[in-house]
Scaffold this motif. Structure first.
Motif, PDB file in Angstrom:
ATOM      1  N   UNK A 259      12.867  36.549  47.969  1.00 22.98           N
ATOM      2  CA  UNK A 259      13.465  37.315  49.088  1.00 22.98           C
ATOM      3  C   UNK A 259      14.643  37.646  48.296  1.00 22.98           C
ATOM      4  N   UNK A 260      14.923  37.775  47.150  1.00 24.37           N
ATOM      5  CA  UNK A 260      16.028  38.216  46.305  1.00 24.37           C
ATOM      6  C   UNK A 260      16.619  39.653  46.774  1.00 24.37           C
ATOM      7  N   UNK A 261      17.903  39.630  46.743  1.00 24.53           N
ATOM      8  CA  UNK A 261      18.794  41.027  46.938  1.00 24.53           C
ATOM      9  C   UNK A 261      18.662  41.749  45.647  1.00 24.53           C
ATOM     10  N   UNK A 262      18.649  41.286  44.529  1.00 25.54           N
ATOM     11  CA  UNK A 262      18.496  42.004  43.372  1.00 25.54           C
ATOM     12  C   UNK A 262      17.829  41.081  42.162  1.00 25.54           C
ATOM     13  N   UNK A 263      17.263  41.741  41.140  1.00 27.47           N
ATOM     14  CA  UNK A 263      16.615  41.197  40.044  1.00 27.47           C
ATOM     15  C   UNK A 263      16.798  42.112  38.967  1.00 27.47           C
ATOM     16  N   UNK A 264      16.668  41.783  37.797  1.00 30.84           N
ATOM     17  CA  UNK A 264      16.383  42.693  36.715  1.00 30.84           C
ATOM     18  C   UNK A 264      15.241  43.003  36.777  1.00 30.84           C
ATOM     19  N   UNK A 265      14.242  42.142  35.975  1.00 30.94           N
ATOM     20  CA  UNK A 265      12.849  42.179  35.754  1.00 30.94           C
ATOM     21  C   UNK A 265      12.190  40.975  36.206  1.00 30.94           C
ATOM     22  N   UNK A 266      11.927  40.739  37.610  1.00 32.04           N
ATOM     23  CA  UNK A 266      11.599  39.249  37.852  1.00 32.04           C
ATOM     24  C   UNK A 266      10.296  38.779  37.241  1.00 32.04           C
ATOM     25  N   UNK A 267      10.752  37.909  36.216  1.00 29.04           N
ATOM     26  CA  UNK A 267       9.788  37.273  35.518  1.00 29.04           C
ATOM     27  C   UNK A 267       8.755  36.323  36.039  1.00 29.04           C
ATOM     28  N   UNK A 268       9.132  35.717  37.270  1.00 26.14           N
ATOM     29  CA  UNK A 268       8.585  34.817  38.018  1.00 26.14           C
ATOM     30  C   UNK A 268       7.333  35.475  38.714  1.00 26.14           C
ATOM     31  N   UNK A 269       7.564  36.728  39.034  1.00 25.14           N
ATOM     32  CA  UNK A 269       6.555  37.546  39.685  1.00 25.14           C
ATOM     33  C   UNK A 269       5.377  37.490  38.597  1.00 25.14           C
ATOM     34  N   UNK A 270       5.614  37.986  37.332  1.00 26.26           N
ATOM     35  CA  UNK A 270       4.794  38.337  36.259  1.00 26.26           C
ATOM     36  C   UNK A 270       3.982  36.874  35.943  1.00 26.26           C
ATOM     37  N   UNK A 271       4.669  36.148  35.770  1.00 29.97           N
ATOM     38  CA  UNK A 271       4.201  34.545  35.745  1.00 29.97           C
ATOM     39  C   UNK A 271       3.128  34.166  36.629  1.00 29.97           C
ATOM     40  N   UNK A 272       3.435  34.399  37.943  1.00 33.13           N
ATOM     41  CA  UNK A 272       2.569  34.126  38.931  1.00 33.13           C
ATOM     42  C   UNK A 272       1.432  34.968  39.049  1.00 33.13           C
ATOM     43  N   UNK A 273       1.417  36.293  38.838  1.00 31.09           N
ATOM     44  CA  UNK A 273       0.324  37.212  38.835  1.00 31.09           C
ATOM     45  C   UNK A 273      -0.459  36.946  37.714  1.00 31.09           C
ATOM     46  N   UNK A 274      -0.019  36.527  36.395  1.00 29.87           N
ATOM     47  CA  UNK A 274      -0.720  35.985  35.370  1.00 29.87           C
ATOM     48  C   UNK A 274      -1.973  34.866  35.786  1.00 29.87           C
ATOM     49  N   UNK A 275      -1.284  34.133  36.937  1.00 27.98           N
ATOM     50  CA  UNK A 275      -2.341  33.040  37.358  1.00 27.98           C
ATOM     51  C   UNK A 275      -3.096  33.281  38.598  1.00 27.98           C
TER      52      UNK A 275
END
Length: 350
Positions: A259-275
């Motif tokens: 629910x972030x207001x801003x991110x640079x490149x959200x690594x946690x999204x990539x790590x989740x999708x990798x899985x």
């Protein structure tokens, strides 16, 4: 080439630290690399993952005077014709001033890991004082261009993620919508978890959220959960060295939520999708390089609880393919990233 990386505040628990380990270890194979830390990280585990060839120097105490003195000593120690890669806009301003006053001939590169807009941490105009720019996302590239920086001075790198070869997520699709959150646990500010908790309260069906990350709210989050009477719907796991193992083997979520207001490149999204875990995220600036609506996740309008709930309802009914979610992250894999990084380094000063 001699590459000097200068970093502002780092806790030791975030995605930026993970990226630094990967990038500096790769660059140290071909270049002389130094890392300067202007604050003392709470968690030092990541520093132990750095290649022994990398020289690491850090401030002795976390006071403003010590940090300024350390920065000035750092800048005075860097020789002419070396390169300084800076992760903080304010430090860029100081480095530019020192270079001008002492007739230095460094190349200054900005490598900002946050969105330049919708934040109050720094003045983005300071970034214009750098000679070249490494952008970790397409939105940040566009934000740099909006500042008046020529496109030919910007290298779009994205961020690296090591190829994941473990088991993919297997959601159980029960009557309960199961979400996970991985990151700092803070009610307000960047992570904006108050929006998540308000959405949970209004969600009309069964829901459970597992939150993994250090609670920086000094009890504010727990108090708010109690106030909304949703304590039983949220599990605060605290900081975990490897949350993904528990998430894959025990939680089996429908999605990761952000629910972030801003991110640079959200690594946690990539790590989740990798899985194989799809993501449900606010439409903050920074998600665009990662999320493909309907393929590896869904977005909702930030600040719109009604839309958030509608997307949670849709998520409950939609069965994402873990295999397709996993394949959507290929461009972030180390091998692809290193090609872009090496090209950027070879283009310094050209």
């Amino acid at each position: 080439m001699k590459l000097n990386f200068v970093c502002p505040e780092l806790s030791g628990n975030g995605g930026t630290e993970t990226v630094l380990v990967t990038v500096l270890n790769h660059l140290s194979k071909y270049h002389q690399v130094k890392l300067y830390l202007t604050s003392i990280p709470e968690n030092r585990v990541w520093l132990g993952k750095m290649d022994s060839k990398i020289v690491i120097k850090e401030v002795n105490r976390n006071t403003k005077f010590d940090k300024l003195l350390f920065l000035l000593q750092t800048l005075s120690s860097i020789k002419n014709n070396e390169c300084i890669v800076i992760l903080g806009a304010t430090i860029i301003k100081l480095a530019s001033l020192v270079r001008k006053l002492f007739f230095k001939k460094w190349t200054i590169i900005s490598w900002i890991h946050y969105s330049l807009i919708n934040q109050d941490m720094f003045d983005p105009r300071n970034i214009k004082l750098a000679d070249e720019h490494w952008a970790i996302s397409t939105p940040i590239k566009h934000q740099l261009m909006d500042l008046g920086i020529p496109e030919n001075k910007i290298r779009l790198l994205l961020n690296p993620v090591s190829k994941y070869d473990g088991p993919l997520n297997s959601p159980e699709y029960t009557s309960t919508l199961k979400l996970v959150y991985v990151g700092k646990v803070m009610l307000y500010g960047q992570k904006n978890l108050i929006e998540l908790f308000n959405g949970i309260r209004e969600y009309p069906e069964k829901i459970h959220v597992d939150l993994f990350g250090a609670d920086t709210s000094d009890g504010e989050v727990s108090d708010y959960l109690t106030k909304l009477k949703i304590t039983e719907k949220c599990m605060l796991h605290g900081w975990n060295k490897n949350p993904w193992e528990k998430i894959i083997n025990e939680v089996h979520p429908n999605a990761l939520v952000l629910t972030s207001k801003y991110e640079g490149l959200p690594m946690v999204m990539i790590e989740a999708m990798e899985r194989g875990i799809p993501c449900l995220v606010a439409d903050f600036s920074g998600y665009e390089d990662v999320l493909i609506n309907g393929i590896n996740g869904l977005t909702y309008k930030s600040g719109d609880i009604s839309d958030f709930i509608d997307k949670m309802m849709l998520l409950k009914e939609k069965h994402f393919s873990p295999e397709l979610v996993n394949k959507s992250t290929k461009k972030f894999e180390d091998s692809e990233y290193f090609k872009r990084l090496d090209r950027a380094v070879n283009m310094i000063g050209k």
